[in-house]
Write a protein that holds these residues in place. Structure first.
Motif, PDB file in Angstrom:
ATOM      1  N   ALA A 101     -51.682  38.867  37.462  1.00  0.00           N
ATOM      2  CA  ALA A 101     -51.485  40.155  37.004  1.00  0.00           C
ATOM      3  C   ALA A 101     -49.939  40.398  36.344  1.00  0.00           C
ATOM      4  CB  ALA A 101     -51.641  41.304  38.085  1.00  0.00           C
ATOM      5  N   SER A 102     -49.135  39.735  36.742  1.00  0.00           N
ATOM      6  CA  SER A 102     -47.540  39.714  36.272  1.00  0.00           C
ATOM      7  C   SER A 102     -47.524  38.798  35.174  1.00  0.00           C
ATOM      8  CB  SER A 102     -46.737  39.338  37.406  1.00  0.00           C
ATOM      9  OG  SER A 102     -46.937  37.830  37.678  1.00  0.00           O
ATOM     10  N   GLY A 103     -48.567  38.152  34.718  1.00  0.00           N
ATOM     11  CA  GLY A 103     -48.440  37.204  33.308  1.00  0.00           C
ATOM     12  C   GLY A 103     -48.273  35.646  33.740  1.00  0.00           C
ATOM     13  N   VAL A 104     -48.087  35.277  34.981  1.00  0.00           N
ATOM     14  CA  VAL A 104     -47.835  33.937  35.292  1.00  0.00           C
ATOM     15  C   VAL A 104     -49.267  32.994  35.487  1.00  0.00           C
ATOM     16  CG1 VAL A 104     -47.299  32.305  37.303  1.00  0.00           C
ATOM     17  CG2 VAL A 104     -45.924  34.728  37.021  1.00  0.00           C
ATOM     18  N   VAL A 105     -49.075  31.912  34.662  1.00  0.00           N
ATOM     19  CA  VAL A 105     -50.207  31.021  34.450  1.00  0.00           C
ATOM     20  C   VAL A 105     -50.180  29.985  35.891  1.00  0.00           C
ATOM     21  CG1 VAL A 105     -51.253  29.145  33.319  1.00  0.00           C
ATOM     22  CG2 VAL A 105     -50.038  31.089  31.990  1.00  0.00           C
TER      23      VAL A 105
END
Length: 540
Positions: free
Chosen positions: A463-467
């Motif tokens: 959700a925070s954009g971390v892969v």
């Protein structure tokens, strides 16, 4: 019946022998062929339907793990962390603080009969910092009216003192009853055995909410809007009322999906359960398919109730909670395998995976069954050596790809840490090993949307954009297969749905953009319509 040919900008068939085309022909509800119109006309007179001429056609999406509870749970108050839309299209804002949760409950606690329970759902305690919310928060809202808050995972609940008294939880001894420093129930209940103490005391079981035609119709319509033409109810009570509702709802010609229920095995004695499923199979028809058995072993990682192998949880408790003694799962696997039924087994943690693989290994040694297709569900933390065992045993996987988006950040910071987060939902490893697999949403745990699920599997973004786990990304083409033919294979329906091939039911999803070539993220591609047996299901 005549031949109807639907033209399109592109058709992706999932048939490796004929992967694409511009025209799909339907006769008697089945795919007659995909190919040039002049070739289709060899079968006879063809009526051309060009309403989708500028659209993309793909096989109808198959949601291999969700619950008809999606059609009834919205009758109760939503307390989730993320924004959601209910089956009627109403937007519910997510609640990001304890104060917001308290405020929303407070707005509703005075409504309705005060001696009836207020049921809420979707609450996710792992997202709230500090001490876990317990009965004290709910008692501040009402100590007299029973308040039951179901957690987002459906594997836990928080209740107030009124419920603790009604269910006599002070007098019960069960691992899932969480207690405070004085040994008293603090209001949190973990896993199904503890939750059912409350349901029994209140004379109300939220999981029975799907045993009505109204709930099934709402569920089907919600699925249709997301491009789904085959959907499961993967924990059905299969009571007399449930069977009546399933048969009644799917008997309507306008029921827009095919429905595949699975028996809740822990609610039945194994012998009675297998007899129930086998008896129900005589009611199978094109829109209703019995034959599956669902077994729930452990809980959810974000609830700290999944069973993990060493080193356990990064923080919090040492380990999770079994829904029954491991020997019970072993015995059930033996029984249902010998009975010739297909098992779908909830296995979140790697310890849960281990005990089920041991049970399958023994069952297959004693009673060999080629093409059994027993399926491990979720497998969020499955190890590489366990994946190799899955391949050797001929089992399938259904991978909870959405979990990375909704709880990946939590797993990185609180439950698992960096290394194990890289192997969450290892779809690419399953593909490399040739393991048949689907990907799923587990609605109402996360929203129905196969295209969103496919986006999660291809991007692996939290959700925070971390892969998380770049090596476990799969291609768009593989993700499209996982929400069509792959999922159909795990349900033993790939001879009827999942691809557009001659003889299969003409189930089609109509998209506005090409999922394989468009620059638009998969989650943002619009579903325009679905066809079931070659008939459009939209109202317009």
């Amino acid at each position: 019946m005549g031949i109807t040919a639907y033209t399109a900008r592109t058709i992706h068939t999932m048939n490796p022998s004929q992967p694409s085309g511009q025209c799909v022909a339907v006769r008697d509800g089945r795919v007659l062929g995909v190919g040039p119109l002049e070739e289709i006309q060899r079968f006879g007179e063809v009526r051309i339907d060009a309403r989708y001429a500028d659209k993309i056609l793909v096989p109808g999406f198959v949601e291999g793990h969700s619950h008809a509870l999606e059609g009834s749970i919205w009758d109760h108050l939503y307390l989730g962390y993320f924004d959601k839309r209910d089956p009627d299209g109403r937007h519910w804002q997510g609640l990001r603080s304890t104060e917001a949760v308290s405020q929303r409950i407070g707005e509703y606690v005075g409504e309705g009969p005060q001696d009836s329970p207020l049921i809420a759902w979707g609450f996710d305690p792992v997202y709230f910092e500090g001490e876990r919310i317990d009965r004290r928060l709910l008692d501040a809202l009402s100590e007299d009216r029973p308040i039951v808050v179901i957690h987002a995972s459906l594997h836990g609940m928080t209740v107030n003192s009124a419920v603790i008294r009604l269910a006599q939880l002070n007098d019960k001894t069960l691992d899932g009853i969480v207690r405070d420093g004085d040994g008293q129930p603090n209001g949190e209940l973990q896993e199904l055995p503890a939750m059912h103490l409350v349901f029994d005391a209140l004379g109300f079981d939220i999981f029975d909410g799907a045993s009505s035609e109204r709930a099934l119709q709402r569920y089907a319509q919600a699925a249709r809007r997301e491009g789904i033409t085959t959907i499961t109810d993967l924990l059905n009570p299969m009571s007399d009322a449930a069977l009546e509702a399933l048969r009644g709802a799917t008997a309507h010609d306008d029921f827009p999906v095919r429905l595949v229920p699975a028996l809740n095995a822990l609610a039945w004695d194994p012998q009675a359960g297998s007899e129930r499923v086998i008896d129900a199979m005589r009611y199978n028809h094109e829109r209703l398919h019995f034959g599956l058995v669902k077994l729930v072993t452990d809980g959810a990682i974000q609830n700290f109730t999944a069973r993990l192998q060493w080193p356990g949880y990064l923080s919090g408790p040492e380990n999770g909670v079994w829904n029954a003694p491991p020997q019970t799962f072993h015995d059930m696997v033996q029984h249902y395998h010998q009975a010739g039924l297909q098992l779908h087994v909830h296995t979140n943690g790697d310890e849960a995976v281990a005990i089920i693989l041991d049970a399958l290994d023994e069952a297959l040694a004693m009673w060999p069954r080629p093409d059994h297709r027993h399926t491990l569900q979720h497998v969020q933390l499955i190890r590489q050596d366990q994946l190799k065992r899955v391949a050797r045993l001929g089992a399938c996987l259904n991978i909870f790809a959405n979990h990375i988006h909704y709880w990946g950040d939590i797993h990185l910071a609180k439950t698992l840490g960096f290394d194990r987060c890289q192997r969450l939902e290892p779809a690419a490893s399953a593909a490399r090993l040739g393991i048949p697999f689907g990907i799923h949403c587990d609605a109402p745990v996360t929203p129905l949307s196969p295209l969103f699920t496919a986006w999660c599997a291809t991007t692996r973004q939290t959700a925070s954009g971390v892969v998380l786990g770049d090596a476990e990304k799969i291609s768009r083409a593989r993700a499209l297969e996982a929400i069509t033919l792959g999922a159909a294979y795990t349900l033993r329906l790939d001879d009827r749905v999942g691809s557009l091939e001659p003889g299969k039911w003409a189930d089609v999803t109509v998209l506005g953009e090409d999922p394989l070539t468009s620059d638009t993220p998969l989650k943002d591609i619009r579903v325009h319509d679905t066809l079931l047996s070659g008939r459009p299901t939209s109202d317009g």
